[in-house]
Design a protein around this motif. Sequence first.
Motif, mmCIF file in Angstrom:
data_model
loop_
_atom_site.group_PDB
_atom_site.id
_atom_site.type_symbol
_atom_site.label_atom_id
_atom_site.label_comp_id
_atom_site.label_asym_id
_atom_site.label_seq_id
_atom_site.Cartn_x
_atom_site.Cartn_y
_atom_site.Cartn_z
ATOM 1 N N ASP A 41 31.386 42.290 30.742
ATOM 2 C CA ASP A 41 32.269 42.878 31.743
ATOM 3 C C ASP A 41 31.821 42.446 33.132
ATOM 4 O OD1 ASP A 41 29.937 44.312 31.824
ATOM 5 O OD2 ASP A 41 30.849 46.271 31.560
ATOM 6 N N ILE A 42 32.579 42.851 34.126
ATOM 7 C CA ILE A 42 32.299 42.453 35.500
ATOM 8 C C ILE A 42 31.975 43.709 36.289
ATOM 9 C CG2 ILE A 42 33.211 41.330 37.562
ATOM 10 C CD1 ILE A 42 35.298 40.003 35.585
ATOM 11 N N ASP A 43 30.771 43.772 36.815
ATOM 12 C CA ASP A 43 30.342 44.896 37.640
ATOM 13 C C ASP A 43 30.146 44.388 39.057
ATOM 14 O OD1 ASP A 43 30.058 46.887 35.509
ATOM 15 O OD2 ASP A 43 28.397 45.636 34.831
ATOM 16 N N LEU A 44 30.801 45.046 40.001
ATOM 17 C CA LEU A 44 30.760 44.634 41.402
ATOM 18 C C LEU A 44 30.366 45.801 42.290
ATOM 19 C CD1 LEU A 44 34.227 42.871 41.609
ATOM 20 C CD2 LEU A 44 32.053 41.723 41.965
ATOM 21 N N VAL A 45 29.673 45.464 43.367
ATOM 22 C CA VAL A 45 29.483 46.403 44.465
ATOM 23 C C VAL A 45 30.284 45.836 45.623
ATOM 24 C CG1 VAL A 45 27.853 47.456 46.070
ATOM 25 C CG2 VAL A 45 27.174 47.072 43.684
ATOM 26 N N ILE A 46 31.151 46.650 46.176
ATOM 27 C CA ILE A 46 31.967 46.245 47.319
ATOM 28 C C ILE A 46 31.658 47.195 48.465
ATOM 29 C CG2 ILE A 46 34.313 46.007 48.237
ATOM 30 C CD1 ILE A 46 35.194 44.978 45.599
ATOM 31 N N HIS A 47 31.501 46.641 49.642
ATOM 32 C CA HIS A 47 31.159 47.453 50.801
ATOM 33 C C HIS A 47 32.154 48.602 50.950
ATOM 34 C CE1 HIS A 47 30.245 48.637 54.904
ATOM 35 N NE2 HIS A 47 29.071 48.033 54.720
ATOM 36 N N LYS A 48 31.630 49.749 51.348
ATOM 37 C CA LYS A 48 32.463 50.959 51.475
ATOM 38 C C LYS A 48 33.674 50.740 52.386
ATOM 39 C CE LYS A 48 29.259 52.651 54.932
ATOM 40 N NZ LYS A 48 27.970 53.252 55.059
ATOM 41 N N ASN A 49 33.566 49.816 53.336
ATOM 42 C CA ASN A 49 34.697 49.541 54.228
ATOM 43 C C ASN A 49 35.759 48.644 53.589
ATOM 44 O OD1 ASN A 49 33.376 51.017 56.218
ATOM 45 N ND2 ASN A 49 32.440 49.209 57.113
ATOM 46 N N ASP A 50 35.445 48.046 52.438
ATOM 47 C CA ASP A 50 36.359 47.095 51.795
ATOM 48 C C ASP A 50 36.924 47.545 50.455
ATOM 49 O OD1 ASP A 50 36.095 45.206 53.849
ATOM 50 O OD2 ASP A 50 34.378 44.237 52.906
ATOM 51 N N ILE A 51 36.401 48.620 49.889
ATOM 52 C CA ILE A 51 36.790 48.970 48.521
ATOM 53 C C ILE A 51 38.267 49.356 48.417
ATOM 54 C CG2 ILE A 51 35.989 51.375 48.613
ATOM 55 C CD1 ILE A 51 35.024 50.877 45.629
ATOM 56 N N ASP A 52 38.804 50.050 49.408
ATOM 57 C CA ASP A 52 40.225 50.409 49.345
ATOM 58 C C ASP A 52 41.116 49.172 49.431
ATOM 59 O OD1 ASP A 52 40.168 53.215 48.942
ATOM 60 O OD2 ASP A 52 39.663 53.514 51.044
ATOM 61 N N GLU A 53 40.726 48.200 50.219
ATOM 62 C CA GLU A 53 41.495 46.953 50.316
ATOM 63 C C GLU A 53 41.455 46.208 48.980
ATOM 64 O OE1 GLU A 53 43.772 43.686 51.338
ATOM 65 O OE2 GLU A 53 43.722 45.713 52.159
ATOM 66 N N PHE A 54 40.285 46.180 48.340
ATOM 67 C CA PHE A 54 40.182 45.517 47.042
ATOM 68 C C PHE A 54 41.053 46.246 46.017
ATOM 69 C CE2 PHE A 54 37.808 44.578 43.014
ATOM 70 C CZ PHE A 54 38.167 43.245 42.937
ATOM 71 N N ALA A 55 41.022 47.572 46.034
ATOM 72 C CA ALA A 55 41.872 48.360 45.122
ATOM 73 C C ALA A 55 43.340 48.013 45.349
ATOM 74 C CB ALA A 55 41.618 49.851 45.329
ATOM 75 N N ARG A 56 43.738 47.914 46.605
ATOM 76 C CA ARG A 56 45.131 47.559 46.922
ATOM 77 C C ARG A 56 45.472 46.191 46.348
ATOM 78 N NH1 ARG A 56 48.018 44.471 49.755
ATOM 79 N NH2 ARG A 56 46.315 43.465 50.872
ATOM 80 N N ARG A 57 44.560 45.239 46.476
ATOM 81 C CA ARG A 57 44.789 43.888 45.955
ATOM 82 C C ARG A 57 44.896 43.875 44.433
ATOM 83 N NH1 ARG A 57 40.662 40.200 49.667
ATOM 84 N NH2 ARG A 57 41.518 40.846 51.689
ATOM 85 N N LEU A 58 44.225 44.817 43.781
ATOM 86 C CA LEU A 58 44.311 44.932 42.316
ATOM 87 C C LEU A 58 45.468 45.822 41.881
ATOM 88 C CD1 LEU A 58 40.572 45.414 41.261
ATOM 89 C CD2 LEU A 58 41.935 43.327 41.097
ATOM 90 N N ASN A 59 46.126 46.451 42.846
ATOM 91 C CA ASN A 59 47.220 47.380 42.574
ATOM 92 C C ASN A 59 46.740 48.611 41.794
ATOM 93 O OD1 ASN A 59 49.877 48.110 43.033
ATOM 94 N ND2 ASN A 59 50.556 47.324 41.052
ATOM 95 N N VAL A 60 45.558 49.108 42.180
ATOM 96 C CA VAL A 60 44.993 50.330 41.601
ATOM 97 C C VAL A 60 44.489 51.203 42.753
ATOM 98 C CG1 VAL A 60 44.343 49.219 39.430
ATOM 99 C CG2 VAL A 60 42.686 49.317 41.296
ATOM 100 N N LYS A 61 43.974 52.369 42.414
ATOM 101 C CA LYS A 61 43.395 53.251 43.434
ATOM 102 C C LYS A 61 41.921 53.474 43.128
ATOM 103 C CE LYS A 61 47.250 55.793 45.254
ATOM 104 N NZ LYS A 61 47.449 54.960 46.395
#
Length: 183
Positions: A41-61
Amino acid sequence: MTMEEKEIFIELLKKLKGLDWFLIGGFFMEVVTNGKRKGRDIDLVIHKNDIDEFARRLNVKAQQRKLIKNGYVIEDYAIKTKFFGRNIEVTCGYPKKRVLGEMFDKLFEKKIKKKYYGLKFFIAPLEEIIVLKAVLFRQKDIDDLILLKRFKVNYEFLRELSEDQSAWKKVKTNLLKIGYKIK
């Protein structure tokens, strides 16, 4: 890495473009060992300032979560989903105490850029993964720690990370058991 897997990672890297992130977990091990150890699987740490943007790009929350995983109490803001059929788990930090302090910012400062199959990935500092695996110390973690022994370790940073988790004694003891040369 198969061509299909490479295409998945090309798509993932497109979604991560411009964000602050790094790999941890199994795919970290695959990248750092150039495929000697395969990640599922893929485990990522995304900076707290970027996680919502990444979620938006994945079309999830992204969601708050609180759970115990492998002995760690995790209270974070995270995403758990599938990406082209692969499990992907994303966090902005664990445990909460480390995120509120400055340690996670330090991890982002010390992340490493690594090429794997012609793709550029960011990976966690080696010492972070060694600490996590030495704390858990399951057989698969021991196997990974043995693979990681060949890399240069910043033992001062390793100790700092261990102490941040109140685990220096356990980390040192477990690493000495498998032949790490700790000063």
